[in-house]
Design a protein around this motif. Sequence first.
Motif, PDB file in Angstrom:
ATOM      1  N   UNK A 267     -28.959  27.475 -31.618  1.00 47.77           N
ATOM      2  CA  UNK A 267     -29.428  28.812 -31.954  1.00 47.77           C
ATOM      3  C   UNK A 267     -29.679  28.901 -33.457  1.00 47.77           C
ATOM      4  N   UNK A 268     -30.591  29.782 -33.827  1.00 51.97           N
ATOM      5  CA  UNK A 268     -30.883  30.015 -35.244  1.00 51.97           C
ATOM      6  C   UNK A 268     -30.343  31.383 -35.646  1.00 51.97           C
ATOM      7  N   UNK A 269     -29.592  31.422 -36.744  1.00 50.26           N
ATOM      8  CA  UNK A 269     -29.024  32.684 -37.228  1.00 50.26           C
ATOM      9  C   UNK A 269     -29.249  32.819 -38.729  1.00 50.26           C
ATOM     10  N   UNK A 270     -29.001  34.021 -39.238  1.00 48.53           N
ATOM     11  CA  UNK A 270     -29.017  34.290 -40.672  1.00 48.53           C
ATOM     12  C   UNK A 270     -27.575  34.342 -41.184  1.00 48.53           C
ATOM     13  N   UNK A 271     -27.341  34.122 -42.479  1.00 49.40           N
ATOM     14  CA  UNK A 271     -25.970  34.120 -43.009  1.00 49.40           C
ATOM     15  C   UNK A 271     -25.307  35.486 -42.945  1.00 49.40           C
ATOM     16  N   UNK A 272     -23.994  35.479 -42.829  1.00 50.22           N
ATOM     17  CA  UNK A 272     -23.207  36.701 -42.945  1.00 50.22           C
ATOM     18  C   UNK A 272     -23.141  37.092 -44.421  1.00 50.22           C
ATOM     19  N   UNK A 273     -23.020  38.360 -44.702  1.00 45.97           N
ATOM     20  CA  UNK A 273     -23.010  38.831 -46.092  1.00 45.97           C
ATOM     21  C   UNK A 273     -21.837  38.288 -46.905  1.00 45.97           C
ATOM     22  N   UNK A 274     -20.758  37.867 -46.243  1.00 48.03           N
ATOM     23  CA  UNK A 274     -19.581  37.365 -46.958  1.00 48.03           C
ATOM     24  C   UNK A 274     -19.615  35.851 -47.182  1.00 48.03           C
ATOM     25  N   UNK A 275     -20.634  35.177 -46.649  1.00 47.38           N
ATOM     26  CA  UNK A 275     -20.726  33.736 -46.847  1.00 47.38           C
ATOM     27  C   UNK A 275     -21.419  33.448 -48.175  1.00 47.38           C
ATOM     28  N   UNK A 276     -20.650  32.948 -49.114  1.00 52.02           N
ATOM     29  CA  UNK A 276     -21.216  32.654 -50.442  1.00 52.02           C
ATOM     30  C   UNK A 276     -21.747  31.229 -50.514  1.00 52.02           C
ATOM     31  N   UNK A 277     -20.994  30.280 -49.971  1.00 53.07           N
ATOM     32  CA  UNK A 277     -21.392  28.865 -50.033  1.00 53.07           C
ATOM     33  C   UNK A 277     -21.619  28.299 -48.640  1.00 53.07           C
ATOM     34  N   UNK A 278     -22.144  27.068 -48.617  1.00 47.04           N
ATOM     35  CA  UNK A 278     -22.340  26.366 -47.356  1.00 47.04           C
ATOM     36  C   UNK A 278     -21.003  26.209 -46.625  1.00 47.04           C
ATOM     37  N   UNK A 279     -19.943  25.925 -47.403  1.00 41.51           N
ATOM     38  CA  UNK A 279     -18.624  25.700 -46.815  1.00 41.51           C
ATOM     39  C   UNK A 279     -18.087  26.972 -46.167  1.00 41.51           C
ATOM     40  N   UNK A 280     -18.347  28.137 -46.781  1.00 41.63           N
ATOM     41  CA  UNK A 280     -17.932  29.419 -46.197  1.00 41.63           C
ATOM     42  C   UNK A 280     -18.541  29.595 -44.803  1.00 41.63           C
ATOM     43  N   UNK A 281     -19.828  29.296 -44.712  1.00 42.63           N
ATOM     44  CA  UNK A 281     -20.525  29.437 -43.434  1.00 42.63           C
ATOM     45  C   UNK A 281     -19.975  28.459 -42.399  1.00 42.63           C
ATOM     46  N   UNK A 282     -19.776  27.208 -42.817  1.00 40.65           N
ATOM     47  CA  UNK A 282     -19.295  26.177 -41.900  1.00 40.65           C
ATOM     48  C   UNK A 282     -17.915  26.535 -41.348  1.00 40.65           C
ATOM     49  N   UNK A 283     -17.007  26.925 -42.240  1.00 39.26           N
ATOM     50  CA  UNK A 283     -15.630  27.227 -41.822  1.00 39.26           C
ATOM     51  C   UNK A 283     -15.555  28.457 -40.922  1.00 39.26           C
TER      52      UNK A 283
END
Length: 344
Positions: free
Chosen positions: A279-295
């Motif tokens: 699936x394709x999504x957009x980032x959450x507003x609280x995700x600052x870095x790639x690692x934030x999104x991954x975790x």
Amino acid sequence: MFFRIINKAIKMDAKVTIFIGLIAFILFSTRMIQLIEPETFPSYFSALWWVMTTVTTVGYGDVSPVTFGGQLFAMIVVYIFGIGLMGVAIGYIIDVYVEYKQRKEQGKLTYKGKNHFVVINYSKRSKETIIELLHMHDDKDIVLVAEDIDKTPLDSERVHFVNGDPADITILNKANIAKADSIMIFSADNIPNSSFADGQTLLIATAIEDYARKTGTPIYTIAEIINDLHISSFIHCGIDEFVTPNHTSARLIAKSGSYKGVSEVFRQLTSSNYGEDMFMIKPHKDWTTYLDAFNDLYKQGATLLSVDNDLNISSKSQEKLNEDANLLIVCKNNTYEEIKKYIS
């Protein structure tokens, strides 16, 4: 005055004349039966109810004329003329529906929806793609444009067929390409020579890109390319993405030979028939870095595969994540639905 009305009626389309005549007859009969039997039909609606149930031959029998004049009017006027007119009108309605179905099956109708997928040329691969798209998207239609078939090959209300030359912009406009989500161009099965096959695909892609430039309409186009040597020509014409099925298959077989069972992973990733899907999504507003999104995605049961088509996530773990980035994730469908609510 009377003859002028008759002349106008003759010049009108027969179907229109019948429907106008039927409406006029119903209104006239309703008023007449009310005048003849005001006690039986105290309101205009009760009289209309009787006329409609009579001319449609439903005949509930809850109300009916009781006087000689009312019964005579019913037998001579309503039964003969009313039921006859209604029968002709219903026949026309059935004819219109049958004609519409035939024109749709033959690909002669224009698609007027939007945010749909356009699939050009019908082949084994395009058929599989259409079926997969139907599984993946419950809210999107697919428009198939093909010249070498004369009838819709798939029995689905969400698949619309347009018959004609896919390099003809008139035919492409019948598929409403300006409002499509994306356009997928496949090579036809009946062209054995890769140069001829890619040449036809390039001609169609060029027609689409030329239309997009002239109208200022952003159109996302994906092309199937048989020979890698022709990729530069497609890039030059402005294609957004391209797929090389022959070389992709060869590379996948090579990987499977080197790493046993890896083809099963690819099959699950590229099909919606398994538990996990992409699936394709957009980032959450609280995700600052790639690692934030991954975790955060990992905690919710999803795996982050790429960011803006870049698989090199680990080396960019501390880099800032663009708020408009496209994140490709792998997870179950219900997990994806929860993540959508979470990031919205």
